[in-house]
Write a protein that holds these residues in place. Structure first.
Motif, PDB file in Angstrom:
ATOM      1  N   GLU A 100      13.993   6.911   9.798  1.00  0.00           N
ATOM      2  CA  GLU A 100      14.201   8.086   8.615  1.00  0.00           C
ATOM      3  C   GLU A 100      15.541   8.899   9.077  1.00  0.00           C
ATOM      4  O   GLU A 100      16.245   9.253   8.090  1.00  0.00           O
ATOM      5  CB  GLU A 100      13.343   8.850   8.484  1.00  0.00           C
ATOM      6  CG  GLU A 100      11.987   8.197   7.662  1.00  0.00           C
ATOM      7  CD  GLU A 100      12.277   7.643   6.232  1.00  0.00           C
ATOM      8  OE1 GLU A 100      12.926   8.483   5.676  1.00  0.00           O
ATOM      9  OE2 GLU A 100      12.016   6.534   6.079  1.00  0.00           O
TER      10      GLU A 100
ATOM     11  N   LYS B 137      19.088   8.621   6.859  1.00  0.00           N
ATOM     12  CA  LYS B 137      19.565   9.952   5.941  1.00  0.00           C
ATOM     13  C   LYS B 137      21.042  10.293   6.439  1.00  0.00           C
ATOM     14  O   LYS B 137      21.702  10.841   5.645  1.00  0.00           O
ATOM     15  CB  LYS B 137      18.618  11.173   6.294  1.00  0.00           C
ATOM     16  CG  LYS B 137      17.311  11.343   5.763  1.00  0.00           C
ATOM     17  CD  LYS B 137      16.400  12.414   6.137  1.00  0.00           C
ATOM     18  CE  LYS B 137      15.053  12.426   5.543  1.00  0.00           C
ATOM     19  NZ  LYS B 137      14.099  13.302   5.931  1.00  0.00           N
TER      20      LYS B 137
ATOM     21  N   GLU C  33      10.090   5.964   2.727  1.00  0.00           N
ATOM     22  CA  GLU C  33       9.724   6.871   1.633  1.00  0.00           C
ATOM     23  C   GLU C  33      10.377   6.443   0.310  1.00  0.00           C
ATOM     24  O   GLU C  33       9.739   6.675  -0.696  1.00  0.00           O
ATOM     25  CB  GLU C  33       9.969   8.291   2.083  1.00  0.00           C
ATOM     26  CG  GLU C  33       8.944   8.883   3.331  1.00  0.00           C
ATOM     27  CD  GLU C  33       9.438  10.242   3.567  1.00  0.00           C
ATOM     28  OE1 GLU C  33      10.257  10.910   2.932  1.00  0.00           O
ATOM     29  OE2 GLU C  33       8.606  10.787   4.459  1.00  0.00           O
ATOM     30  N   ASP C  34      11.532   6.015   0.571  1.00  0.00           N
ATOM     31  CA  ASP C  34      12.495   5.671  -0.988  1.00  0.00           C
ATOM     32  C   ASP C  34      11.845   4.515  -1.545  1.00  0.00           C
ATOM     33  O   ASP C  34      12.131   4.047  -2.805  1.00  0.00           O
ATOM     34  CB  ASP C  34      13.795   5.713  -0.768  1.00  0.00           C
ATOM     35  CG  ASP C  34      14.078   4.617   0.359  1.00  0.00           C
ATOM     36  OD1 ASP C  34      13.347   4.221   1.377  1.00  0.00           O
ATOM     37  OD2 ASP C  34      15.141   3.866   0.389  1.00  0.00           O
TER      38      ASP C  34
ATOM     39  N   GLY D  93       7.120   5.920  -1.329  1.00  0.00           N
ATOM     40  CA  GLY D  93       6.728   7.025  -1.640  1.00  0.00           C
ATOM     41  C   GLY D  93       6.547   8.245  -0.584  1.00  0.00           C
ATOM     42  O   GLY D  93       6.687   7.746   0.586  1.00  0.00           O
ATOM     43  N   ALA D  94       6.436   9.328  -0.894  1.00  0.00           N
ATOM     44  CA  ALA D  94       6.236  10.517   0.218  1.00  0.00           C
ATOM     45  C   ALA D  94       4.993  10.332   1.040  1.00  0.00           C
ATOM     46  O   ALA D  94       5.097  10.675   2.186  1.00  0.00           O
ATOM     47  CB  ALA D  94       6.208  11.833  -0.474  1.00  0.00           C
ATOM     48  N   ASP D  95       4.041   9.549   0.704  1.00  0.00           N
ATOM     49  CA  ASP D  95       2.756   9.212   1.606  1.00  0.00           C
ATOM     50  C   ASP D  95       2.999   8.028   2.277  1.00  0.00           C
ATOM     51  O   ASP D  95       1.817   7.362   2.559  1.00  0.00           O
ATOM     52  CB  ASP D  95       1.484   9.443   0.692  1.00  0.00           C
ATOM     53  CG  ASP D  95       1.580   8.131  -0.259  1.00  0.00           C
ATOM     54  OD1 ASP D  95       2.505   7.662  -0.592  1.00  0.00           O
ATOM     55  OD2 ASP D  95       0.422   7.822  -0.681  1.00  0.00           O
TER      56      ASP D  95
END
Length: 569
Positions: A71, A75, A467-468, A471-473
């Protein structure tokens, strides 16, 4: 005293040769560490910087570090970037770009590194996992028909029988512990589930793969099981510095064998001796009577006998395939089931919902309570006795229709893929096309060059945790996400919307076998036991590319997953 002219000339010549050899070595080293990296196309890609000999391999290979690393790098650098392997000179590629991943996993330009294939060949022979190129293509064409959906469904009674044996194994283990542990009640004791699962998967693979019952759940000391057990222990030890030396300097393995090398060689001889007997027996059976036996070896031998003689597998090749199925099939499914039980133990609401679904499905098949008979309903002629009535067999074959069970298995394979990541190496210069542009030398581009010999890391768990995409979970266990998948997931290369079984020509042929086995075992175990976590134990993922569970506080070099087991009434 002066040296004779001949001796002096000889020493002078040796000195010159040594000097030239030393000079050649220095030039090679300078080129490797300084010159080559400057002209490496990956030098222009965005990526993590570090000291001259700093390595990022732990950051991407350690399951405790890799999710955060992935992650953080995405980013900072986007979906495609470089990082350091064994130092700044060793540029490696990592990509989360679906188009690039599809190209790398399907193109003949990219292969498993020779180091990986050499290690696997030592353990399991020249089976389909170890091969590349034409040999791999021939093997896959011959082996593929043995893994059809219908063939896998016919193995469900075997899985069910061994799952019931595992339940009895744990039942006996619980009964032998007279005094409950602190914080538990009678019939609610701690069991390391990896032990029983490992043996049960091995037995199930023996029957489903070769129509041979190792019966290790009953007797783990049998001479036909011990060689395999020793080999599994070798795998559990991981890669040591001595293994690296043996890899690059094989003569050390021959003249100064390590304890691990001796174990591998002795076990391999015993395994081949047993495997040869099994193949000879199976061929003799099929020559006398073309039976409808459903084990994988029978289907392989039949296909081999009916194929073109020039493309048939030799007995040695058949042995190597059997070893591949036994080791890869046993280990991966046992790991997957271990994590599935862990997830159900830490999500009791999902476990209860799954129990209700399974109970209703049994009642619909006219089954009341768990099976305890020993009737033969396996479909194998004169084969080992299989536990199960006709109703139990029909129920085991129908488990693919249960939605929650399917979602639990899918989510387990997403959150805890047995193989953490995979590596490929470019066999020649290539150009990779991306679906999203990256910055190269300050300019955006949808393509970039890659040179021969470059290593590419495919972050299977990283994509499963993105997450992309999810999702956030993304890192949470949530089987309900499979009710309606995001559109981006449907475009993900892989089998069943995950990369856990690979993709392309090298995708796992046994994925249906693994999923079917997981479903039958989970269904049987959840109906017999309730699982709960052991308080105070931190379960971690271990062993780099293979995500086995282990207890952090114990620090053992063997897989461990203690869980509380409670008998269901």
């Amino acid at each position: 005293m002066e040296l004779p002219p001949v001796v002096f000339a000889l020493l002078k010549a040796c000195g010159c040769a040594a000097a030239l050899l030393l000079l050649h070595g220095l030039i090679w080293l300078v080129n490797l560490l300084v010159v080559a990296p400057v002209f490496d196309p990956l030098n222009e890609l965005p990526g993590e910087s570090g000291q001259f000999f700093q390595s990022h391999l732990d950051d991407v290979a350690d399951p405790q570090l890799s999710p955060d690393t992935h992650e953080r790098w995405k980013k900072a650098f986007g979906k495609t970037f470089r990082f350091h392997g064994f130092g700044r000179h060793d540029y490696r590629l990592m990509t989360f770009d679906f188009r690039a991943i599809s190209h790398i996993l399907t193109s003949t330009v990219y292969e498993k590194p020779w180091q990986t294939r050499t290690i696997m060949s030592r353990l399991i022979g020249r089976g389909i996992i170890s091969m590349e190129g034409h040999e791999h293509k021939v093997q896959r064409k011959l082996i593929g028909p043995a893994f059809t959906p219908q063939s896998m469904k016919e193995l469900a009674p075997i899985f069910y029988s061994k799952a019931e044996e595992l339940c009895d194994f744990w039942d006996n283990e619980l009964s032998s512990k007279e005094v409950p542990e602190q914080g538990s009640s009678k019939g609610d004791l701690t069991v390391d589930v990896t032990i029983g699962l490992g043996r049960a998967m091995f037995d199930a693979m023996g029957l489903g793969g070769f129509d041979y019952d190792f019966n290790s759940l009953v007797d783990d000391t049998r001479p036909d099981h011990q060689p395999y057990r020793k080999m599994f222990n070798v795998v559990d030890q991981g890669i040591s510095p001595r293994d690296v030396v043996d890899l690059f300097f094989p003569f050390f393995r021959k003249f100064y064998p390590s304890e691990k090398t001796v174990t591998i060689e002795e076990s391999t001889k015993d395994i081949r001796r047993l495997g040869k007997k099994i193949i000879e027996r199976k061929r003799a059976e099929l020559e006398i009577d073309d039976s409808d036996a459903k084990d994988i070896l029978s289907l392989l031998v039949k296909a081999n006998l009916s194929s073109n003689p020039s493309s048939r597998l030799s007995d040695k090749d058949l042995l190597d395939q059997c070893s591949t199925f036994l080791f890869a099939g046993t280990d991966s499914v046992a790991i997957g089931l271990s994590w599935a039980l862990r997830q159900l133990a830490t999500h009791p609401d999902i476990q209860t919902q799954l129990f209700d679904e399974l109970k209703a499905s049994q009642q619909a098949k006219g089954i009341d309570g768990y099976n305890s008979d020993n009737s033969d309903d396996s479909g194998f002629v004169e084969g080992p006795s299989m536990r199960g009535t006709h109703n139990h067999t029909a129920w085991a074959k129908s488990l693919d229709t249960l939605p929650l069970l399917d979602r639990v298995v899918r989510e387990t394979l997403r959150v805890s893929p047995p193989v953490h990541s995979t590596i490929r190496v470019a066999t020649k210069d290539d150009e990779i096309v991306l679906s999203e542009p990256i910055s190269i030398g300050g300019q955006e581009s949808n393509t970039f060059r890659i040179r021969k010999g470059t290593y590419i890391h495919i972050p299977i768990e990283g994509i499963n945790f993105a997450e992309d995409i999810w999702g956030a979970d993304a890192r949470e266990f949530n089987p309900d996400r499979w009710k309606k998948l995001p559109d981006v997931v449907c475009a993900l290369p892989g089998i069943g919307n995950v990369l856990s079984f690979g993709y392309g020509p090298h995708s796992c042929l046994g994925h249906r076998f693994a999923v079917s086995e997981m479903k039958v075992f989970l269904a049987t175990l959840v109906l017999r036991f309730e699982f709960a976590p052991v308080k105070g134990l931190h379960i971690k993922k271990w062993n780099s590319f293979v995500t086995r569970p282990f207890v952090e506080s114990i620090g053992s070099d063997k897989p461990q997953l203690p869980l509380h087991l409670l008998r269901r009434s």
